[in-house]
Design an enzyme around this catalytic site. Sequence first.
Site, PDB file in Angstrom:
ATOM      1  N   LYS A  10       6.683  15.729  30.450  1.00 33.64           N
ATOM      2  CA  LYS A  10       7.213  17.389  31.041  1.00 33.64           C
ATOM      3  C   LYS A  10       5.614  18.073  31.790  1.00 33.64           C
ATOM      4  O   LYS A  10       4.747  18.131  31.508  1.00 33.64           O
ATOM      5  CB  LYS A  10       7.057  17.289  29.236  1.00 33.64           C
ATOM      6  CG  LYS A  10       7.716  19.317  29.062  1.00 33.64           C
ATOM      7  CD  LYS A  10       7.736  19.142  27.483  1.00 33.64           C
ATOM      8  CE  LYS A  10       8.392  20.423  27.324  1.00 33.64           C
ATOM      9  NZ  LYS A  10       8.987  21.420  26.196  1.00 33.64           N
ATOM     10  N   SER A  58      13.199  22.206  24.315  1.00 32.10           N
ATOM     11  CA  SER A  58      12.625  22.479  25.665  1.00 32.10           C
ATOM     12  C   SER A  58      12.553  21.772  26.568  1.00 32.10           C
ATOM     13  O   SER A  58      12.025  21.650  28.162  1.00 32.10           O
ATOM     14  CB  SER A  58      11.268  23.554  26.020  1.00 32.10           C
ATOM     15  OG  SER A  58      10.098  22.491  24.987  1.00 32.10           O
ATOM     16  N   SER A  93      11.078  20.787  20.478  1.00 28.41           N
ATOM     17  CA  SER A  93      11.228  20.527  21.737  1.00 28.41           C
ATOM     18  C   SER A  93      11.899  19.080  22.195  1.00 28.41           C
ATOM     19  O   SER A  93      11.926  19.100  23.445  1.00 28.41           O
ATOM     20  CB  SER A  93      10.464  21.320  22.428  1.00 28.41           C
ATOM     21  OG  SER A  93      10.985  22.688  22.625  1.00 28.41           O
TER      22      SER A  93
END
Lengths: 471, 470
Positions: free
Chosen positions: A69, A146, A171
Amino acid sequence: MIDNQVKEITKGKVKCLDYTKNAIKRIKEINKDNHYITTMCEDLAISQAKEIDSKTKKGKLAGTIFTIKDNICVKDVESTANSKILDGYKPIFDATVVEKLKREGAIIVGKDSCDAFGFGGFNVNVGVGKNIPKNPIDSSRTCGGSSGGSGGITKKADFVHVAIGESTGGSIECPSAFCGVVGFCPTYGLVSRWGLISYADSFDKIGVMTKTVEDNARVMSVIAGHDNKDGTSLKVDKKDYVKSMKEDSKKLKIAIIKDGLSEGTSQEVKESFNDMVETLKKDGFEIDEISLPLTFKYGIATYYILATSESSTNLSRFSGLRYGVEENKKGKYFDDYFSEIRSKNFNTESKRRIMLGTFTRMAGFRDAYYIKATKARTKIIEEYKNQFEKYDLLISPTMPIVPPKFSDIKKMSALEAYTMDILTVGPNLAGIPHASMPIHKGDLPIGMMVMADHLQEDKIYRLLKRIEELR
Amino acid sequence: MKFKSDVVIGLEIHVELDTNTKLFCGCRTSGNDKPNTRVCPICLGHPGARPVLNKKALDYAIKLCLATDSTLTPEVIFSRKSYFYPDMSKNFQISQYEEPLSVGGAIELESGKKINLTRIHIEEDPASITYPKSAKNSDYSLIDYNRSGNPLVEIVTEPELTTPDEAREFLNKLISVLNYLKIFDMKSGIIKADANISIKGSGYRRVEVKNITGFKEIERALEYELERQKELVKEGTEIVIETRGWDAKDRETYSLRKKETEEGYGYIIEPDLVKIDVNEELIGILKKEIPELAHKKAKRFIKEYKIDKVDAKVMAMELELGELFEKVVKEIDPILAGRWLRRELLRVLNYNKKTLQDIKIDESHIIELLSLIETKTITEATGKKLIEMLIDKPFSPKDYVEKNELAQITSEIELEDICKKIVSQNEKAVEDYKGGEEKSFNFLVGMVMRETKGKANPVIVKDAMKRILS
């Protein structure tokens, strides 16, 4: 599965370099229309692959393809948390997680798209001028957020691949549910946050997203553990989650959080969830029902007050000095300069959260919002703790809906979008481990969320494994 | 308003703790490095970097709390103080807010008056800003993060100081405690203060003077600000409640901005640092490391050695001087030792703008010197000369006296001869003395001392001179 992959590489049946080159090529193809990856780091991947080919001791994850990420720092690779304000920023150090992965022979090929700084549940709040990733099953829908890029690429990559995601309020679980992958968020403090670009430090947790439960447990076993560089890192013994995953799961006491099946939860989600509950019952599990009234009444408000209070201070450092975007400062006062930089380079949601979080801790409102929310959080933790005296695991759907269409997301207000986190904010407030497991029967992915008490990750893996077998 | 005195002063003093590394990272705290080289991702506030507490800094700060009888918090919590300023790498400062390290406590002045402490807390130092010209007239400013993240303790007093003199005495006492605890670098450590000042004439309208660096500057700033306020009251101008800066170059305070309150900083609990228990075990260990402090030591000196009260207090205030005294009195009469160390040694040090820490003085040399005085082997005048020389470089006074024949002349015959010679060479002075001028007698004795290079025993010289002149 990682296990087979590592064996092939270790035995020399497959050259890591060739394998890596193919994987990079394939990811690039996938990425063309889907926008899961923000930055490819081919040079790093190639040099890692060469190193593995040359070594005899290749590591527990030798040759496994990873994407990370974008809010987790990889040394010398642009890491922007998918915000324009950090464009061009190449950290001078590796996150502890990345360091541990590299040490075990993981190949890092790129950075995953996310909502800028992790601010969002649909991965549409990307940085100014950046692309929105598309759902791997239906490109008119969201990946979730996210960690949306992480979810999307994990599902779409047709080879052994792991994404390292991060959760503050859901997320990891949300995109795992929406993309149909196994997402695991560990106990707060189990995995080091050194090198994680902060959203809200008292919530942030790095976790693992995979196609299989075993791969997930294998990677978690590598990245968990104490780190001197993170003041909140827990001093706990290392566990082998692959081993504990295989233990008998039938003795686990499970309860459904029935607040998660109220009218806010869509019919198709309820059906898939209830189907899986029936399957488990038939398999011999005893499953009760409980309620978490406090968490469901105050969870969203408590989460958004505390998370934005923290994130508004974390984002203060981005002022166009020292790193990230920078402009000519000559003749400008500091105040004007940083205001201009921030106005231009933060997206709307970042600005919204800075304003919210600044308001909740400002003079005259601090007691009513920030301080009160810290107290509410303690009560919510107690509510979970009480249940874990009776049960090993709690379950609920991960998200109240199937992945929505981008056209529907556009119609949602910010508040409506925030309430989509109703099921995931609880475990994140409590800092307890939780995972999302795909359980859908139809086309669109649906996840079941499994939660355990602090540091009881092994129990979750046991149930996930059984669900995987029964599915 | 409960105030009564003409002047009310409260101080917030920032002291740099003398640890090797910074408060939240492993960078060194001091050294003559180029700007922005003693830095790392943590003190530069890089995204992804996080603080880890330096336990040594906490230990040091706890010792200060214990030494001032300030009540320690059961658990240490840090907070984020938010404001945008270029010297702040994160645009928030890690400090303490709702739960300071300790509350209460006091430091006692000579008069017996106690200056109560409000609180003591720990925080990180921001970077330093330098200007190519003066702060007011520069086109740009430069930031040096070498200092960023250095450990500070902030000591807040109640508004109980009533004169700049009292403030100075308070600071002296505080520095003595810091020195005794060995938690502050007396040579290069930085001490900064913010001062709240108000006077009765204005109805105690409070003005804060911020960022005064250095011990001397604090007193100067207080004196200036006090005069400014008195003048305004005399003119009938209302004093603006505000924050002012201190310009050390022009020696004046100047208006900075509107007064902001602590609540305006939007504090939150620092989520990157866990709570730390201040348990009895830790307190016990640290208590053992606290030595006898100045005020207790002074009382003991008076009782044990029966020395002059002022000598005792002055020597006790300075750790190294007190320690030297106790070594010396093992062989030398305490009253003589006290007098020589506190008056002569300090006089010479002050004159040369040096401290005991600066010079390499060997206590055996001091003992030799004082024993030469005690046994009257040398005159006090010679003793004063030798002590001046000892400040410069170490040597054995005993050997030196022998080699240079500096021993006191006590022979009556020898001194009488010298007196006669002086009398014969100074007829005018002799006449003046006989005419009733007492001063001329002292002149003649002085001439004898000069002739003998200070070696003559002055009592014998005076007797001989009187005999010759009568």
